[in-house]
Scaffold this motif. Structure first.
Motif, short mmCIF file in Angstrom:
data_model
loop_
_atom_site.label_atom_id
_atom_site.label_comp_id
_atom_site.label_asym_id
_atom_site.label_seq_id
_atom_site.Cartn_x
_atom_site.Cartn_y
_atom_site.Cartn_z
N SER A 164 5.03 15.14 -1.18
CA SER A 164 6.10 16.26 -1.46
C SER A 164 4.93 17.57 -1.13
O SER A 164 4.41 17.95 -1.74
CB SER A 164 6.54 16.22 -2.63
OG SER A 164 7.48 17.22 -3.09
N SER A 168 9.25 21.40 2.74
CA SER A 168 9.16 20.67 3.82
C SER A 168 10.83 20.42 4.32
O SER A 168 10.80 19.87 5.35
CB SER A 168 8.48 19.21 3.48
OG SER A 168 9.19 18.88 2.32
N TYR A 169 11.55 20.67 3.41
CA TYR A 169 13.02 20.48 3.81
C TYR A 169 13.16 21.46 5.00
O TYR A 169 14.32 21.12 5.80
CB TYR A 169 14.01 21.00 2.54
CG TYR A 169 13.79 22.53 2.12
CD1 TYR A 169 14.36 23.69 2.86
CD2 TYR A 169 12.86 22.69 1.17
CE1 TYR A 169 14.40 24.76 2.26
CE2 TYR A 169 12.71 24.00 0.62
CZ TYR A 169 13.41 24.97 1.32
OH TYR A 169 13.17 26.41 0.88
N GLU A 172 9.52 19.51 8.62
CA GLU A 172 9.17 18.43 8.04
C GLU A 172 7.75 17.79 8.80
O GLU A 172 7.22 16.79 8.52
CB GLU A 172 10.07 17.28 8.04
CG GLU A 172 10.53 16.83 9.67
CD GLU A 172 11.53 15.82 9.83
OE1 GLU A 172 11.69 15.27 10.76
OE2 GLU A 172 12.02 15.53 8.71
N GLU A 175 4.75 16.85 6.84
CA GLU A 175 4.91 15.35 5.96
C GLU A 175 4.80 14.28 6.85
O GLU A 175 4.50 13.06 6.52
CB GLU A 175 6.21 15.68 5.18
CG GLU A 175 6.09 16.26 4.01
CD GLU A 175 7.46 16.20 3.07
OE1 GLU A 175 7.23 16.71 1.73
OE2 GLU A 175 8.18 15.33 3.21
N SER A 194 9.37 13.27 1.04
CA SER A 194 10.44 13.99 0.25
C SER A 194 11.34 14.38 1.35
O SER A 194 12.39 14.54 0.98
CB SER A 194 9.75 15.07 -0.43
OG SER A 194 9.10 16.09 0.16
N SER A 195 11.01 14.89 2.44
CA SER A 195 11.81 15.68 3.40
C SER A 195 12.67 14.55 4.04
O SER A 195 13.82 14.97 4.59
CB SER A 195 10.69 16.16 4.55
OG SER A 195 10.20 15.25 5.05
N GLU A 196 12.49 13.36 3.98
CA GLU A 196 13.40 12.26 4.45
C GLU A 196 14.02 11.94 3.51
O GLU A 196 15.49 11.51 3.87
CB GLU A 196 12.33 11.26 4.85
CG GLU A 196 13.16 9.85 5.74
CD GLU A 196 12.57 8.71 5.99
OE1 GLU A 196 13.01 8.23 6.88
OE2 GLU A 196 11.42 8.54 5.43
N ALA A 199 16.09 16.49 1.56
CA ALA A 199 15.78 17.72 2.26
C ALA A 199 16.31 18.99 1.63
O ALA A 199 17.26 19.20 2.19
CB ALA A 199 16.17 17.64 3.81
N ARG A 206 12.72 17.86 -5.93
CA ARG A 206 12.31 17.24 -4.90
C ARG A 206 10.99 16.22 -5.04
O ARG A 206 10.96 14.85 -4.79
CB ARG A 206 12.22 17.98 -3.50
CG ARG A 206 11.65 17.18 -2.41
CD ARG A 206 12.13 17.94 -1.05
NE ARG A 206 11.81 19.46 -1.29
CZ ARG A 206 10.24 19.88 -0.95
NH1 ARG A 206 9.45 18.83 -0.30
NH2 ARG A 206 10.08 21.01 -0.87
N GLN A 496 20.98 19.56 3.40
CA GLN A 496 20.18 20.39 4.04
C GLN A 496 20.39 21.60 3.22
O GLN A 496 21.39 22.15 3.23
CB GLN A 496 20.48 20.58 5.51
CG GLN A 496 19.67 21.40 6.33
CD GLN A 496 18.20 21.12 6.25
OE1 GLN A 496 17.78 20.07 6.82
NE2 GLN A 496 17.44 21.99 6.00
#
Length: 705
Positions: A164, A168-169, A172, A175, A194-196, A199, A206, A496
C-alpha cells in the motif's frame, strides 16, 4: 436444468436448501464443525442424499449449482488465526495502521486500548518512492529496497503481504513493480496490491482493507481448495459459486483474489431474499433480521436495493470494500445469560456455540442460554426440535436458570427465563434502531422479514418493541440465508478516486471512467459465464458538501453512463442528505470524491418464491400448551399449529405457536397471522388488521377482514 443447493455455514449449524427442478424444496440442517467447516458441508450433502435413498455421487450428478457462504474468514480474523502478514508502505508512513485515520473511536473513552494489531510493527517495512495525488512521480521507487524487504519477509517466513503506497490509486506503477519483485523473492506468496483491490483515496482505509485481504487470503484459498477437492471426490461436476459481502456471488477463483469480500458475507444474502418476500404485497422496502445460534444481524432494503456501505469495520479495523450494511450484535440462541457483579442480568455476547451448546441440547453445556429460556417459556417444544431429531432437556434448562439467574435476582425459574427473553429482545430492537435511525429512517415504515432458527421465536416481541405492525416469516426462515444465496446475482464493484466540484466538472470525464469500469465488469462477468443480455450496471458518485469530513454514496440511473445530468445528481444528493441528517443546503458547493460502478450479472434461476398449497388452520391444529405471555406476565394456554400443513389463506389468532420443524413462530397475544401467496407467514397487529390485511396477498386477490 438440474437441482440447486444453497449452503450457509454458521457458527452453530450449517444450513442447506435444495430446490429441485420441479420447484419442490428440501430444508436440512447439520451441526457445524468449527475445526473443519468443509467437512460439515459434505456431511450435510451425504445426509440429504441418504434421505433420498441415493449415494452422494448419484445425488450430486443431478445438481447443477451450489452456492456457498462461509464464516471461515470472519472467524479467522476474530480469533486472530489468519496468516502472519507483512506490510510494504511508502517511506515515512510505517505507522499508518497504528495512527489509523487520526480520529478516536470513542471520543470520551480515555481508557480504550488500541485493537490487537493485524501486522506487527516489525513486519511493516517502508521503502522510498512517491507519487502525488495527481499521479506524478516525485521520487522513483527503490527496487533495491523492495528486494531487501522481500528477502526479510522471506527470512521471517511471511508469505502474506499487502502493498500500500501513498496515492497509488492515481498511479499504480510503483505497486505493480513492487509486486513483481516480491513475487520473485517469495514464490507462492499471497500478495495484495492496494491499487488493484481498492483504487480510492484515504490511505488508512485502503491500507487496512489490503492488510485484511492478505491476512485472510490464504485461509480462504486453502478452504476453497479443500472444498472444491472434496466436491470433486464425490463427483460434483456442476457450478460452485461463493457468496460475497457486497450481496452478490462470484466464482471460487474470484473470491480467492479478493478474500476480504468473504468477511461478513454470511448474512449478505438476506436483504435480497427479503425483498422477494415482501414484493407480492407491494413493498420495495423491508428490514431483514436474522437471529441464529451466535449472532443477530439486521439489514435494510430500500427502493428495491439492499443498502450498501463503504466505511465498514470488523473487529475495529476498517474495511472500505462495498458491503451490504449489516448491523451485528452478539445475541443468538446460544447467547449465554448471567448475572454480573452489580446484580444486572446480561445476555451475550458470549455464546455456547455448537459445542457444548445450550444446556437443553444435552451436549455438556452448563451455562443457561437464550434457547434454554425459550424452552422453559414453552416457545420451543422439546420433542419437535429439528423435526424431532433432537430431544431437548427442559428440566435441566429450568434448573440451571433457577440456580444461576433466578436465585441471584429473587425470581422463580419462569420469571427468570422471561427476563432473559426480554433482555435479548431489547438488545435486538436496539440493533434495528441503530441501522435505521442513523440513516434517518423510521423502522415503523418497514415490514420485518424474519430469518434464522431463533428469529421467529423472538420476532413479534422485537416488532412490538419497535412499534412495527407487520412481520413476514418465510417458510424456510431457519435457512433463510442459504435460500437467499440462490437468488443473488454475480456482482463486482469498481471505484476510482477523483476530487471535482460537481457544478464545474466535465461529464465526459465521468462517463469515460464509467465506460472503462463497465468494460472491465463486462469482461469479468463473461469470464464467469454470464451472457451479455444478463449484464447490467449501476453507476454512483460519492459526494459531500465542501468542508465536510464524510461523504454520501448517491446511486444514479443506468442512463447516466451515457449522459450524466449534473442538476439531477445534485438534487438526489440534497434529498439523501436531508433524509440522513435532517437538513440540506443548496447554496453550498458539492464535491465528488469517488466514481463507482456496480456490474451485475443475472444468475439463472433467480426467481420469486413459487405459490404454495396447503390446508386450513383447523387442519393444522395440533393441540394446546402453556407459553409465556409478555402481555399478561404469566403462562397462558396457546394453540399449537403445524406450519407445514397450512396453505395460503390459513389464518390464526394469537397467542399461538406455529411449528415448522426447524423453528417455531411465536404469535403473541396482540398479533394474528395469515399465510400469504408464497406460503410465508405474515404476522400483523390485530388493532391494525384492516390496514394490514388490505395489502396481504394470500391468493390472486387481497384478503379483506
Amino acid at each position: 436444468m438440474g437441482a440447486r443447493i444453497g449452503i450457509d455455514v454458521g457458527g452453530t449449524f450449517t444450513d442447506f436448501l435444495l430446490i429441485n427442478p420441479d420447484g419442490s424444496r428440501l430444508v436440512h440442517k447439520t451441526s457445524s464443525i468449527p475445526s473443519d467447516p468443509a467437512r460439515a458441508v459434505t456431511q450435510g450433502l451425504r445426509e440429504i442424499a441418504e434421505t433420498q435413498g441415493l449415494a452422494i455421487e448419484e445425488f450430486l450428478a443431478g445438481v447443477d449449482t451450489i452456492v456457498h457462504g462461509t464464516t471461515v474468514a470472519t472467524n479467522a480474523l476474530l480469533t486472530r488465526r489468519g496468516n502472519r502478514t507483512g506490510l510494504l508502505t511508502t517511506e515515512g508512513f510505517r505507522d499508518v495502521l497504528a495512527l489509523r485515520d487520526g480520529t478516536r473511536e470513542e471520543a470520551y473513552d480515555n481508557r480504550l486500548l488500541p485493537p490487537t494489531p493485524i501486522v506487527e510493527r516489525r513486519d511493516t517495512l517502508a521503502v522510498p518512492g512517491r507519487v502525488t495525488s495527481a499521479g506524478e512521480e516525485v521520487t522513483a521507487l527503490s527496487e533495491d529496497a523492495v528486494r531487501a524487504a522481500g528477502q526479510l519477509f522471506h527470512e521471517r517466513g511471511i508469505t502474506s503481504i499487502a502493498i500500500s503506497f501513498m496515492h497509488s490509486y492515481a498511479n499504480e506503477e510503483h505497486e505493480v513493480r513492487a509486486e513483481q519483485i516480491l513475487a520473485q523473492e517469495i514464490p507462492g506468496a499471497y500478495i495484495t496490491r492496494s491499487s488493484e483491490l481498492l483504487a480510492q483515496a484515504r490511505y488508512y482505509d485502503r491500507t487496512s482493507t489490503s492488510v485484511l485481504n492478505s491476512y485472510v487470503g490464504p485461509i480462504i484459498r486453502d478452504y476453497i481448495g479443500v472444498l472444491t477437492a472434496t466436491l470433486e471426490e464425490v463427483s460434483f461436476k456442476g457450478i460452485l459459486l461463493i457468496m460475497q459481502s457486497n450481496g452478490g456471488v462470484t466464482t471460487p477463483e474470484g473470491l480467492t483474489a479478493r478474500a476480504a469480500l468473504s468477511l461478513l458475507s454470511g448474512p449478505a444474502s438476506a436483504p435480497t431474499a427479503g425483498l422477494l418476500e415482501v414484493a407480492p404485497h407491494g413493498w420495495d422496502r423491508c428490514l431483514t433480521v436474522d437471529m441464529g445460534g451466535t449472532s443477530f444481524d439486521a439489514a435494510i432494503v430500500d427502493g428495491g436495493r439492499p443498502l450498501v456501505k463503504t466505511d465498514g469495520t470488523i473487529d475495529r479495523w476498517r474495511i472500505a470494500l462495498p458491503m451490504v450494511d449489516i448491523h451485528t450484535i452478539g445475541a443468538g440462541g446460544g447467547s449465554i445469560a448471567s448475572v454480573d457483579e452489580g446484580g444486572m442480568l446480561r445476555v451475550g455476547p458470549q455464546s455456547a456455540g455448537a459445542v457444548p451448546g445450550p444446556i437443553s441440547y444435552r451436549r455438556g453445556g452448563i451455562q443457561p442460554t437464550t434457547t434454554d429460556a425459550d424452552v422453559v417459556l414453552g416457545y420451543i417444544a422439546p420433542t419437535s426440535f429439528l423435526g424431532g431429531e433432537m430431544t431437548l432437556d427442559v428440566d435441566a434448562a429450568r434448573k440451571a436458570i433457577a440456580q444461576q439467574i433466578g436465585e441471584p435476582l429473587g425470581l422463580d425459574p419462569t420469571e427468570a427465563a422471561a427476563g432473559i427473553y426480554e433482555v435479548v429482545n431489547v438488545s435486538m430492537a436496539a440493533g434495528v434502531r441503530e441501522i435505521t435511525v442513523r440513516r434517518g429512517l423510521d423502522p415503523r415504515d418497514f415490514p420485518i422479514v424474519v430469518a434464522g432458527g431463533a428469529g421467529p421465536v423472538h420476532a413479534a416481541a422485537i416488532a412490538r418493541e419497535l412499534e412495527i405492525p407487520l412481520l413476514v416469516v418465510p417458510r424456510e426462515s431457519s435457512i433463510f440465508c442459504a435460500a437467499g444465496m440462490l437468488v443473488c446475482d454475480f456482482r463486482h464493484d469498481y471505484v476510482q478516486s477523483q476530487q471535482w466540484n460537481l457544478s464545474s466538472m466535465q461529464t465526459s470525464e465521468v462517463t469515460g471512467i464509467w465506460a472503462s469500469m463497465a468494460e472491465q465488469g463486462r469482461t469479468t462477468l463473461m469470464d464467469e459465464g454470464v451472457s451479455t443480455d444478463r449484464i447490467s450496471f449501476l453507476p454512483s458518485l460519492d459526494m459531500r458538501y465542501r468542508g465536510q469530513w464524510f461523504e454520501i454514496n448517491v446511486p444514479l440511473d443506468e442512463s447516466s453512463l451515457d449522459s450524466l445530468d449534473i442538476a439531477a445528481a445534485a438534487d438526489k444528493f440534497h434529498q439523501i442528505h436531508n433524509e440522513q441528517f435532517g437538513y440540506h443546503t443548496e447554496d453550498t458547493d458539492i464535491e465528488v470524491l469517488n466514481v463507482r460502478l456496480t456490474a451485475t450479472g443475472l444468475v439463472e434461476g433467480s426467481t420469486q418464491p413459487s405459490e404454495r398449497e396447503g390446508g386450513t388452520a383447523l387442519d393444522a391444529h395440533l393441540g394446546r400448551r402453556e407459553i409465556w405471555s409478555p402481555l399478561h406476565r404469566r403462562m397462558v394456554e396457546a394453540d399449537i399449529y403445524s406450519g407445514s400443513s397450512m396453505g395460503p389463506g390459513a389464518e390464526i389468532q394469537g397467542p399461538a405457536i406455529i411449528e415448522l420443524g426447524t423453528t417455531s413462530i411465536v404469535v403473541l397475544d396482540e398479533y394474528d397471522a395469515v399465510v400469504d401467496v408464497s406460503g410465508s407467514f405474515v404476522l400483523y397487529l390485530r388493532e391494525r388488521a384492516s390496514e394490514m390485511r388490505e395489502r396481504i396477498q394470500t391468493g390472486s386477490t387481497p384478503v379483506h377482514v
